[in-house]
Structure formats: C-alpha cells, structure tokens
Design a protein around this motif. Structure first.
Motif, PDB file in Angstrom:
ATOM      1  N   LYS A  28       3.960  -2.286  -3.707  1.00  0.00           N
ATOM      2  CA  LYS A  28       2.803  -1.957  -2.878  1.00  0.00           C
ATOM      3  C   LYS A  28       2.109  -3.221  -2.376  1.00  0.00           C
ATOM      4  O   LYS A  28       1.693  -3.296  -1.214  1.00  0.00           O
ATOM      5  N   SER A  29       2.013  -4.206  -3.245  1.00  0.00           N
ATOM      6  CA  SER A  29       1.319  -5.447  -2.870  1.00  0.00           C
ATOM      7  C   SER A  29       2.195  -6.373  -2.029  1.00  0.00           C
ATOM      8  O   SER A  29       1.698  -7.258  -1.337  1.00  0.00           O
ATOM      9  N   GLY A  30       3.510  -6.185  -2.110  1.00  0.00           N
ATOM     10  CA  GLY A  30       4.432  -7.042  -1.385  1.00  0.00           C
ATOM     11  C   GLY A  30       4.883  -8.250  -2.183  1.00  0.00           C
ATOM     12  O   GLY A  30       5.652  -9.072  -1.684  1.00  0.00           O
ATOM     13  N   SER A  31       4.449  -8.360  -3.444  1.00  0.00           N
ATOM     14  CA  SER A  31       4.928  -9.464  -4.271  1.00  0.00           C
ATOM     15  C   SER A  31       6.400  -9.284  -4.620  1.00  0.00           C
ATOM     16  O   SER A  31       7.115 -10.242  -4.890  1.00  0.00           O
ATOM     17  N   SER A  32       6.850  -8.018  -4.601  1.00  0.00           N
ATOM     18  CA  SER A  32       8.276  -7.699  -4.678  1.00  0.00           C
ATOM     19  C   SER A  32       8.641  -6.938  -3.416  1.00  0.00           C
ATOM     20  O   SER A  32       7.898  -6.057  -2.972  1.00  0.00           O
ATOM     21  N   GLN A  48       6.523   5.901  -2.919  1.00  0.00           N
ATOM     22  CA  GLN A  48       6.327   6.571  -1.639  1.00  0.00           C
ATOM     23  C   GLN A  48       5.115   7.498  -1.689  1.00  0.00           C
ATOM     24  O   GLN A  48       4.366   7.605  -0.715  1.00  0.00           O
ATOM     25  N   GLY A  49       4.911   8.148  -2.837  1.00  0.00           N
ATOM     26  CA  GLY A  49       3.752   9.015  -3.005  1.00  0.00           C
ATOM     27  C   GLY A  49       2.440   8.250  -2.954  1.00  0.00           C
ATOM     28  O   GLY A  49       1.395   8.815  -2.615  1.00  0.00           O
ATOM     29  N   GLU A  50       2.513   6.960  -3.291  1.00  0.00           N
ATOM     30  CA  GLU A  50       1.322   6.103  -3.225  1.00  0.00           C
ATOM     31  C   GLU A  50       1.306   5.277  -1.935  1.00  0.00           C
ATOM     32  O   GLU A  50       0.639   4.251  -1.846  1.00  0.00           O
ATOM     33  N   LYS A  51       2.053   5.763  -0.946  1.00  0.00           N
ATOM     34  CA  LYS A  51       2.044   5.209   0.417  1.00  0.00           C
ATOM     35  C   LYS A  51       2.664   3.829   0.550  1.00  0.00           C
ATOM     36  O   LYS A  51       2.393   3.115   1.514  1.00  0.00           O
ATOM     37  N   ALA A  52       3.504   3.437  -0.391  1.00  0.00           N
ATOM     38  CA  ALA A  52       4.222   2.173  -0.234  1.00  0.00           C
ATOM     39  C   ALA A  52       5.376   2.401   0.746  1.00  0.00           C
ATOM     40  O   ALA A  52       6.118   3.375   0.619  1.00  0.00           O
ATOM     41  N   PRO A  53       5.559   1.499   1.722  1.00  0.00           N
ATOM     42  CA  PRO A  53       6.636   1.663   2.700  1.00  0.00           C
ATOM     43  C   PRO A  53       7.972   1.201   2.128  1.00  0.00           C
ATOM     44  O   PRO A  53       8.447   0.100   2.394  1.00  0.00           O
TER      45      PRO A  53
END
Length: 402
Positions: free
Chosen positions: A262-266, A280-285
C-alpha cells in the motif's frame, strides 16, 4: 469484502530447522521404503472404528479449527462434539517445526501438517498410516491431492488432504510495467524495482529460487525444487544472495506485506492469493499472477498420531473437517482452495473457488507443493546425496546474513 484476519501469518512465518529423524529408527519393527529410498517405520493403520473415546486433542494451524471462541459466528466444532460425543481440545502452532516437536510428545491425536513437516513426522514414527476407507468423505477429495510424495509412502496413505494454495507473484500495477509474468521480476530482471522487492522469510523459499533455475538454467538438471544436491543448492543460494541486494523487506506477517504494498515500499514479490485479496480490499493497486515458470505452494494434510489413545474420535474429527460444508467454511475463513470437490457448492461466496482456482487442475499442475528436503533425493536419484532441511536452514541463515 475479503477478511483481514491474519491466519497463516506467523503460522507459516519461519519454518525452522529440525533435522529429519533417522529413517526407520523408531516406532516400528521394520521399515517401509518409498520414493528416493525414504524409509518409514512399519506402523499399522487403524482397522476399524470403535466406540468414540469421548475426546480428541487437535494440533492445528490457526484458523483451521474454530469453535466460536474467537467469533461466535465461526464455529465448526460445537455441532461435531454434540453429534460424535468427542470433546475437542485445540492447540495452535506457529511453525511446522513447532508442530513436529509437539507431535513428538505423543499428546496429540491429530495434526494439520504442511508438506515441509509430513515426512519428518512419518520418518520419526510420530504419525501412522491411515485407513482411508474409514473416512467417508475421502472419496470426494480431489484425486490430484491423494497419494502424493508428501502424504504417502510406498503406496500407503498417511493423511487426508485438507486444502491447498499457490505462492504467487504480486506487483503494483501503477509502478511495475509492463505487467510481469515471470519470476525474473524478483531475481535477475528487477530493473527500476531495485530495493522494493519482497521475499518470503523462510528456508523453504530456497525452493522458489530452485524452481526458477529449473526453467532458466537447464544445465543444473533440477527436476524437483525440493531435491537439490550440493551443486544445485549452491546455485540457488548464489541466486538468493544476489537477490538480497534488491530486497527491501523479507516478509512473514502478511498484514505487514499488505501495508508495504500500500505504501509502495514493496512493489513486487511473493504472496498468497488471500494477501492479494486483502490488499485489493484495502484499495492497494495490486495484482497477483502465477508466473510462467509455475510456483511453489502448499497442500496441508490431516494426520493421526501413532501414540493416540483416541483414534476413533480422531478419524471422526478428520472426516468432519473435510466434509463439504465444513471444508468450505474453513477454506473461506482461512483463505485457500478446499480439498473436497463438493465444498465449492457450499461456500457462502460463490466466487471463492474460482478466485482460489479450487477446481482448476491445469492451474495446480504448475504448483510444486512444499515437501521436506531429505538426503534421499525426492526426485528418485540414487547416485547422489541430496541436501536436507538442516542444510537448507544453514544456507538461509547465510543468505540473510550476507
């Protein structure tokens, strides 16, 4: 919405070391020889069910045996107790090594064992062959899960399959382009994602590297990612040491992996379908794919303790756990494909079996299920000694410390 409760998390976090017990040294008067020269104590399966003993002690992964105490709406134990007269006590474990050690106490009647534990339990004489004719729901288990190298020896079944899943490649759709279809995205073609690769923190991850080498380095002649001689293991270790320079984080807790994506660190790395669903349920692309080389994965097995004094209750409990409705409920709660092919008709979410590829044998034909590396090569070679799990654990420590 996908459930967000961490179940397999620490449960499969660190598969710690315990050398495979000396073949045939305990638990029987003789041995049974299986593939690759693997030997099992000559123990007998239960011949017939008797009068229920009144109780059964269960050793299980978190999320496999819910009795309503964590969530009143999640209970597949109470009705079984009423119907069978077998009172269930449950102890959960956090790693396969912990499960192996606990089963060696002889205090537990049955265990849900992953493939990295099963051969250790069999070799030590801690579990016995199972009479599958006494498990009424066994006939409905997917044939592709029966009598496999991690749950049988020399034609004898040692357990009842419970569920399965694949280790997938997850990536940020907005940051990783083009969409990856190969494990090269985390090994030798990382590119702009250097420092943002994530990998599973366990010695069993060595098999993921071996699987990639099977496809890309045919000269190594790797046929089974769990059967590595010293040269093949060295190649996998070398690949993983090179990968480490690009790894931002090794994960074991899947909620932490969700947050990292989610943060983009991974941005790219190994995952499970349930983790992708939560992200995906937490809106991560993110998306998750089964790469073209295939993947590793798990198939868990219910096994009966050789020292159990409650074997009728153990059999009844296992039969209940793999029955269609119960197997469906566990698969949804836990986040995996059920083993009973009739379970898909019983899921609350009618898309569950599609999402987890439960009935897609072509999909799972590409999954190399976890197995326990032992010195007797699991690929059938007899002219060389393979590396065992103790050696894998030592190698993983070297990789992490390199």
């Amino acid at each position: 919405m996908p459930r967000t409760t961490p179940l397999r998390t620490a449960a499969l976090a660190v598969i710690a070391v315990a050398a495979l017990a000396a073949c045939g040294d305990s638990g029987g008067s003789g041995t049974t020889t299986g593939a690759g020269g693997f030997k099992a104590p000559d123990l007998k399966a239960l011949e017939k069910l008797g009068t229920p003993e009144g109780k059964v002690s269960v050793l299980a992964w978190p999320g496999y045996v819910e009795d309503g105490s964590n969530d009143p709406a999640v209970d597949w134990v109470s009705d079984f107790e009423k119907e069978s007269g077998c009172q269930v006590t449950v102890k959960t474990f956090g790693t396969s090594d912990e499960a192996v050690q606990l089963m060696r106490t002889g205090q537990y009647d049955t265990v849900s064992a992953s493939g990295d534990a099963t051969l250790r339990l069999i070799a030590a004489g801690d579990v016995e062959p199972m009479n599958t004719s006494l498990v009424t729901n066994y006939a409905d288990i997917f044939d592709s899960l029966k009598m496999k190298p991690w749950n049988s020896v020399s034609g004898k079944a040692y357990g009842i399959p419970h569920g399965r899943g694949a280790n997938l490649l997850m990536y940020r759709t907005d940051l990783v382009k083009p969409a990856p279809d190969s494990w090269s995205a985390v090994f030798d073609q990382v590119g702009s994602q250097a420092g943002k690769v994530t990998a599973y923190d366990s010695p069993i991850y060595i098999a993921d590297a071996a699987l990639y080498l099977m496809a890309t380095k045919p000269d190594l002649k790797i046929k089974d990612p769990y059967a590595l001689d010293s040269t093949q293991l060295a190649a996998a270790v070398d690949l993983l040491k090179k990968q480490k320079a690009n790894v931002g984080e090794y994960w074991s807790d899947y909620l932490k992996e969700v947050q990292a994506f989610k943060s983009g660190s991974s941005t790219v790395g190994t995952t499970w379908q349930v983790i992708a669903n939560v992200a995906q349920g937490e809106k991560a692309p993110v998306e998750a794919v089964l790469p073209k080389e295939g993947s590793t994965g798990w198939s868990d097995t219910w096994m009966v303790g050789a020292k159990s004094e409650h074997k009728t209750c153990a059999y009844k409990f296992i039969d209940h756990i793999v029955s269609p409705k119960t197997n469906a409920a566990i698969a949804e709660y836990f986040g995996e494909a059920p083993a009973n092919k009739k379970a898909c008709a019983e899921t609350a979410d009618k898309n569950h079996c599609t999402v987890f590829h439960a009935e897609d044998e072509d999909y799972f034909s590409k999954v190399h299920y976890w197995n326990t590396p032992i010195s007797a090569c699991l690929d059938g070679r007899t002219d060389v000694k393979c590396t065992d799990y103790a050696e894998w654990t030592k190698a993983w420590t070297e990789i992490r410390n390199s």
